[in-house]
Design a protein around this motif. Structure first.
Motif, short mmCIF file in Angstrom:
data_model
loop_
_atom_site.label_atom_id
_atom_site.label_comp_id
_atom_site.label_asym_id
_atom_site.label_seq_id
_atom_site.Cartn_x
_atom_site.Cartn_y
_atom_site.Cartn_z
N GLY A 143 0.82 -1.22 0.00
CA GLY A 143 0.00 0.00 0.00
C GLY A 143 0.85 1.26 0.00
O GLY A 143 0.56 2.21 -0.72
N VAL A 144 1.91 1.27 0.79
CA VAL A 144 2.81 2.42 0.82
C VAL A 144 3.48 2.59 -0.54
O VAL A 144 3.57 3.71 -1.07
N ILE A 145 3.93 1.50 -1.12
CA ILE A 145 4.53 1.56 -2.46
C ILE A 145 3.51 2.10 -3.46
O ILE A 145 3.82 2.96 -4.30
N GLY A 146 2.27 1.64 -3.35
CA GLY A 146 1.22 2.08 -4.25
C GLY A 146 0.87 3.55 -4.11
O GLY A 146 0.44 4.18 -5.07
N LEU A 147 1.03 4.09 -2.91
CA LEU A 147 0.76 5.51 -2.73
C LEU A 147 1.85 6.37 -3.35
O LEU A 147 1.62 7.53 -3.68
N VAL A 148 3.03 5.79 -3.51
CA VAL A 148 4.16 6.52 -4.11
C VAL A 148 4.19 6.35 -5.62
O VAL A 148 4.42 7.30 -6.36
N GLY A 159 -2.52 1.87 -4.20
CA GLY A 159 -2.13 1.72 -2.81
C GLY A 159 -3.28 1.53 -1.85
O GLY A 159 -3.19 0.74 -0.91
N THR A 160 -4.38 2.22 -2.08
CA THR A 160 -5.50 2.17 -1.14
C THR A 160 -6.07 0.76 -1.00
O THR A 160 -6.42 0.33 0.10
N VAL A 161 -6.14 0.03 -2.10
CA VAL A 161 -6.67 -1.33 -2.06
C VAL A 161 -5.86 -2.18 -1.09
O VAL A 161 -6.41 -2.93 -0.27
N PHE A 162 -4.54 -2.07 -1.15
CA PHE A 162 -3.68 -2.85 -0.27
C PHE A 162 -3.81 -2.41 1.18
O PHE A 162 -3.76 -3.24 2.09
N LEU A 163 -4.00 -1.12 1.40
CA LEU A 163 -4.19 -0.64 2.77
C LEU A 163 -5.51 -1.15 3.35
O LEU A 163 -5.58 -1.50 4.53
N PRO A 199 -6.34 7.80 6.75
CA PRO A 199 -7.50 8.40 6.09
C PRO A 199 -8.05 7.58 4.92
O PRO A 199 -9.25 7.53 4.69
N HIS A 200 -7.18 6.89 4.19
CA HIS A 200 -7.64 6.07 3.07
C HIS A 200 -8.52 4.92 3.57
O HIS A 200 -9.58 4.64 2.99
N VAL A 201 -8.09 4.28 4.63
CA VAL A 201 -8.84 3.16 5.19
C VAL A 201 -10.14 3.65 5.82
O VAL A 201 -11.21 3.07 5.61
N LEU A 202 -10.06 4.73 6.59
CA LEU A 202 -11.25 5.24 7.26
C LEU A 202 -12.30 5.73 6.28
O LEU A 202 -13.50 5.51 6.48
N ARG A 203 -11.87 6.38 5.19
CA ARG A 203 -12.82 6.84 4.18
C ARG A 203 -13.55 5.64 3.58
O ARG A 203 -14.76 5.68 3.36
N TRP A 204 -12.82 4.57 3.32
CA TRP A 204 -13.45 3.37 2.76
C TRP A 204 -14.45 2.78 3.75
O TRP A 204 -15.56 2.42 3.39
N ARG A 205 -14.06 2.69 5.00
CA ARG A 205 -14.94 2.10 6.01
C ARG A 205 -16.20 2.94 6.23
O ARG A 205 -17.27 2.40 6.47
N GLU A 206 -16.06 4.25 6.17
CA GLU A 206 -17.20 5.14 6.44
C GLU A 206 -18.16 5.24 5.26
O GLU A 206 -19.36 5.25 5.44
#
Length: 128
Positions: free
Chosen positions: A27-32, A38-42, A68-75
């Motif tokens: 996920g970190v690699i994907g954000l870069v 990246g968000t999918v992996f997070l 924030p990426h994970v929380l946005r998806w969950r919410e």
């Protein structure tokens, strides 16, 4: 009496923790890198941690850059427009590359159906 078809429970937690950290790194690699989502992996990492380590899940969701990426998806289940375009574009490009190989027609058809279904799901998600 334990079910022989299920892996022993003592192995499940370490495997989920290891998978969670692997997904976090991806996920970190994907954000870069702009070509990797990246968000999918997070999201996958958070799922693994939620079933194996509340401490690691709290770290990930509380992280100022990753959380924030994970929380946005969950919410909301939201995917940013840029991420949608990158995801769908990457799927289309990967299918085009596959057509240049000697893959059998059944592999092309199966891949096309999976990518169309995945793209439709991504496109149907709300945006921020």
């Amino acid at each position: 009496m334990p079910n022989d078809n299920q892996p022993p429970r003592r192995l499940t937690r370490p495997v989920l923790i290891a998978a969670g950290w692997l997904f976090t790194v991806l996920g970190v690699i994907g954000l870069v890198l702009p070509v990797m989502p990246g968000t999918v992996f997070l999201i996958l990492a958070a799922w693994c941690f939620s079933r194996s380590s509340p401490r690691f899940e709290a770290w990930l969701t509380g992280h100022p850059k990753l959380g924030p990426h994970v929380l946005r998806w969950r919410e909301t289940g939201a995917i940013a427009r840029r991420a949608k375009l990158l995801a769908c574009g990457s799927m289309a490009a990967s299918f085009l590359l596959l057509t240049l190989t000697s893959a059998p027609p059944i592999a092309l058809a199966t891949t096309a159906l999976c990518l169309i279904a995945s793209g439709a799901y991504v496109a149907s998600r709300p945006e921020r």
